[in-house]
Design a protein around this motif. Structure first.
Motif, PDB file in Angstrom:
ATOM      1  N   GLY A   8      -4.308  -2.075   9.279  1.00  0.00           N
ATOM      2  CA  GLY A   8      -4.725  -3.399   9.922  1.00  0.00           C
ATOM      3  C   GLY A   8      -4.928  -4.635   9.045  1.00  0.00           C
ATOM      4  O   GLY A   8      -4.519  -4.240   7.843  1.00  0.00           O
ATOM      5  N   PRO A   9      -4.910  -5.619   9.632  1.00  0.00           N
ATOM      6  CA  PRO A   9      -4.710  -6.734   8.830  1.00  0.00           C
ATOM      7  C   PRO A   9      -6.060  -6.914   7.589  1.00  0.00           C
ATOM      8  O   PRO A   9      -5.517  -7.261   6.359  1.00  0.00           O
ATOM      9  CB  PRO A   9      -5.391  -7.937   9.579  1.00  0.00           C
ATOM     10  CG  PRO A   9      -5.300  -7.352  11.000  1.00  0.00           C
ATOM     11  CD  PRO A   9      -5.171  -5.797  11.034  1.00  0.00           C
ATOM     12  N   ILE A  10      -6.988  -6.193   7.925  1.00  0.00           N
ATOM     13  CA  ILE A  10      -7.968  -5.946   6.621  1.00  0.00           C
ATOM     14  C   ILE A  10      -7.468  -5.140   5.534  1.00  0.00           C
ATOM     15  O   ILE A  10      -7.685  -5.444   4.472  1.00  0.00           O
ATOM     16  CB  ILE A  10      -9.415  -5.534   7.462  1.00  0.00           C
ATOM     17  CG1 ILE A  10      -9.944  -6.706   8.317  1.00  0.00           C
ATOM     18  CG2 ILE A  10     -10.580  -5.284   6.156  1.00  0.00           C
ATOM     19  CD1 ILE A  10     -11.209  -6.285   9.009  1.00  0.00           C
ATOM     20  N   GLU A  11      -7.188  -4.123   6.009  1.00  0.00           N
ATOM     21  CA  GLU A  11      -6.453  -3.177   5.095  1.00  0.00           C
ATOM     22  C   GLU A  11      -5.518  -3.795   4.084  1.00  0.00           C
ATOM     23  O   GLU A  11      -5.263  -3.588   2.940  1.00  0.00           O
ATOM     24  CB  GLU A  11      -6.105  -1.776   5.665  1.00  0.00           C
ATOM     25  CG  GLU A  11      -7.186  -0.807   6.070  1.00  0.00           C
ATOM     26  CD  GLU A  11      -7.804  -1.314   7.414  1.00  0.00           C
ATOM     27  OE1 GLU A  11      -7.072  -2.057   8.273  1.00  0.00           O
ATOM     28  OE2 GLU A  11      -8.686  -0.778   7.916  1.00  0.00           O
ATOM     29  N   ILE A  12      -4.657  -4.349   4.767  1.00  0.00           N
ATOM     30  CA  ILE A  12      -3.510  -4.855   3.980  1.00  0.00           C
ATOM     31  C   ILE A  12      -4.081  -6.021   3.137  1.00  0.00           C
ATOM     32  O   ILE A  12      -3.459  -6.219   2.058  1.00  0.00           O
ATOM     33  CB  ILE A  12      -2.513  -5.491   5.214  1.00  0.00           C
ATOM     34  CG1 ILE A  12      -1.813  -4.538   5.856  1.00  0.00           C
ATOM     35  CG2 ILE A  12      -1.502  -6.520   4.327  1.00  0.00           C
ATOM     36  CD1 ILE A  12      -0.833  -4.996   7.090  1.00  0.00           C
ATOM     37  N   TRP A  13      -4.973  -6.856   3.635  1.00  0.00           N
ATOM     38  CA  TRP A  13      -5.471  -7.983   2.765  1.00  0.00           C
ATOM     39  C   TRP A  13      -6.218  -7.444   1.616  1.00  0.00           C
ATOM     40  O   TRP A  13      -6.120  -8.071   0.496  1.00  0.00           O
ATOM     41  CB  TRP A  13      -6.631  -8.675   3.519  1.00  0.00           C
ATOM     42  CG  TRP A  13      -7.228  -9.889   2.650  1.00  0.00           C
ATOM     43  CD1 TRP A  13      -8.623  -9.845   2.122  1.00  0.00           C
ATOM     44  CD2 TRP A  13      -6.880 -11.323   2.429  1.00  0.00           C
ATOM     45  NE1 TRP A  13      -8.697 -10.981   1.680  1.00  0.00           N
ATOM     46  CE2 TRP A  13      -7.828 -11.772   1.677  1.00  0.00           C
ATOM     47  CE3 TRP A  13      -5.702 -11.839   2.747  1.00  0.00           C
ATOM     48  CZ2 TRP A  13      -7.701 -12.982   1.260  1.00  0.00           C
ATOM     49  CZ3 TRP A  13      -5.473 -13.073   2.212  1.00  0.00           C
ATOM     50  CH2 TRP A  13      -6.428 -13.751   1.283  1.00  0.00           C
ATOM     51  N   LEU A  14      -6.791  -6.320   1.767  1.00  0.00           N
ATOM     52  CA  LEU A  14      -7.593  -5.622   0.561  1.00  0.00           C
ATOM     53  C   LEU A  14      -6.677  -4.712  -0.485  1.00  0.00           C
ATOM     54  O   LEU A  14      -6.890  -4.827  -1.621  1.00  0.00           O
ATOM     55  CB  LEU A  14      -8.609  -4.621   1.059  1.00  0.00           C
ATOM     56  CG  LEU A  14      -9.824  -5.057   1.829  1.00  0.00           C
ATOM     57  CD1 LEU A  14     -10.393  -3.963   2.616  1.00  0.00           C
ATOM     58  CD2 LEU A  14     -10.774  -5.859   1.120  1.00  0.00           C
ATOM     59  N   SER A  15      -5.507  -4.654   0.159  1.00  0.00           N
ATOM     60  CA  SER A  15      -4.534  -3.990  -0.618  1.00  0.00           C
ATOM     61  C   SER A  15      -3.613  -4.967  -1.509  1.00  0.00           C
ATOM     62  O   SER A  15      -2.827  -4.492  -2.459  1.00  0.00           O
ATOM     63  CB  SER A  15      -3.552  -3.228  -0.015  1.00  0.00           C
ATOM     64  OG  SER A  15      -2.721  -3.729   0.990  1.00  0.00           O
ATOM     65  N   MET A  16      -3.734  -6.193  -1.102  1.00  0.00           N
ATOM     66  CA  MET A  16      -2.945  -7.160  -1.928  1.00  0.00           C
ATOM     67  C   MET A  16      -3.614  -7.698  -3.239  1.00  0.00           C
ATOM     68  O   MET A  16      -4.858  -7.778  -3.269  1.00  0.00           O
ATOM     69  CB  MET A  16      -2.820  -8.565  -0.926  1.00  0.00           C
ATOM     70  CG  MET A  16      -1.664  -8.348   0.360  1.00  0.00           C
ATOM     71  SD  MET A  16      -1.218  -9.593   1.067  1.00  0.00           S
ATOM     72  CE  MET A  16      -2.730 -10.536   1.446  1.00  0.00           C
ATOM     73  N   GLY A  17      -2.831  -8.253  -3.954  1.00  0.00           N
ATOM     74  CA  GLY A  17      -3.370  -8.754  -5.415  1.00  0.00           C
ATOM     75  C   GLY A  17      -3.569 -10.247  -4.963  1.00  0.00           C
ATOM     76  O   GLY A  17      -3.421 -11.092  -3.838  1.00  0.00           O
ATOM     77  N   ALA A  18      -3.899 -10.836  -6.250  1.00  0.00           N
ATOM     78  CA  ALA A  18      -4.081 -12.674  -6.032  1.00  0.00           C
ATOM     79  C   ALA A  18      -2.933 -13.305  -5.625  1.00  0.00           C
ATOM     80  O   ALA A  18      -3.189 -14.319  -4.695  1.00  0.00           O
ATOM     81  CB  ALA A  18      -4.638 -13.023  -7.628  1.00  0.00           C
ATOM     82  N   VAL A  19      -1.611 -12.740  -6.253  1.00  0.00           N
ATOM     83  CA  VAL A  19      -0.487 -13.760  -5.665  1.00  0.00           C
ATOM     84  C   VAL A  19      -0.085 -13.509  -4.179  1.00  0.00           C
ATOM     85  O   VAL A  19       0.050 -14.402  -3.325  1.00  0.00           O
ATOM     86  CB  VAL A  19       0.684 -13.241  -6.656  1.00  0.00           C
ATOM     87  CG1 VAL A  19       1.912 -13.738  -5.960  1.00  0.00           C
ATOM     88  CG2 VAL A  19       0.366 -13.378  -8.001  1.00  0.00           C
ATOM     89  N   GLY A  20      -0.424 -12.287  -3.706  1.00  0.00           N
ATOM     90  CA  GLY A  20      -0.364 -12.060  -2.195  1.00  0.00           C
ATOM     91  C   GLY A  20      -1.200 -12.864  -1.568  1.00  0.00           C
ATOM     92  O   GLY A  20      -0.979 -13.568  -0.555  1.00  0.00           O
TER      93      GLY A  20
END
Length: 109
Positions: A8-20
């Protein structure tokens, strides 16, 4: 049995780094800006259409009766109307040849 993986959007957000995060924030800002431009242009063209319709209704009688100066003054009162701009420019350019028929020489200048 293996646990179901959620993306989901939250999991994707949490898996991204600072650049993402920066890229995604920039994309959201640009999307909001583009939406604002779309709304602004829609409002502008809606007003222009309304003024063009008003100008066409008001200019119908003076045009039929040959009162071209009145049409130009009506066009000046409808600054957002594309139709009024075209009529005013045409009548201003053609005025010398309308007032003195038979002097077609130089009309294309």
């Amino acid at each position: 049995m293996q646990a179901a993986t959620t993306f989901g959007p939250i999991e994707i957000w949490l898996s991204m780094g600072a650049v993402g995060h920066l890229v995604l924030a920039f994309l959201f800002l640009m999307s909001a800006y583009a939406g604002g431009v779309v709304i602004d242009r829609w409002l502008l063209f809606r007003r222009a259409h309304r003024e063009s319709v008003d100008f066409a209704r008001a200019a119908r009688r003076p045009l039929a009766e040959g009162r071209l100066d009145e049409v130009v003054s009506l066009a000046d009162r409808h600054p957002r109307s594309h139709l009024a701009r075209v009529y005013a420019a045409t009548l201003r350019d053609a005025a010398p040849w309308i007032e003195a028929p038979g002097t077609a020489e130089g009309f294309e200048d």
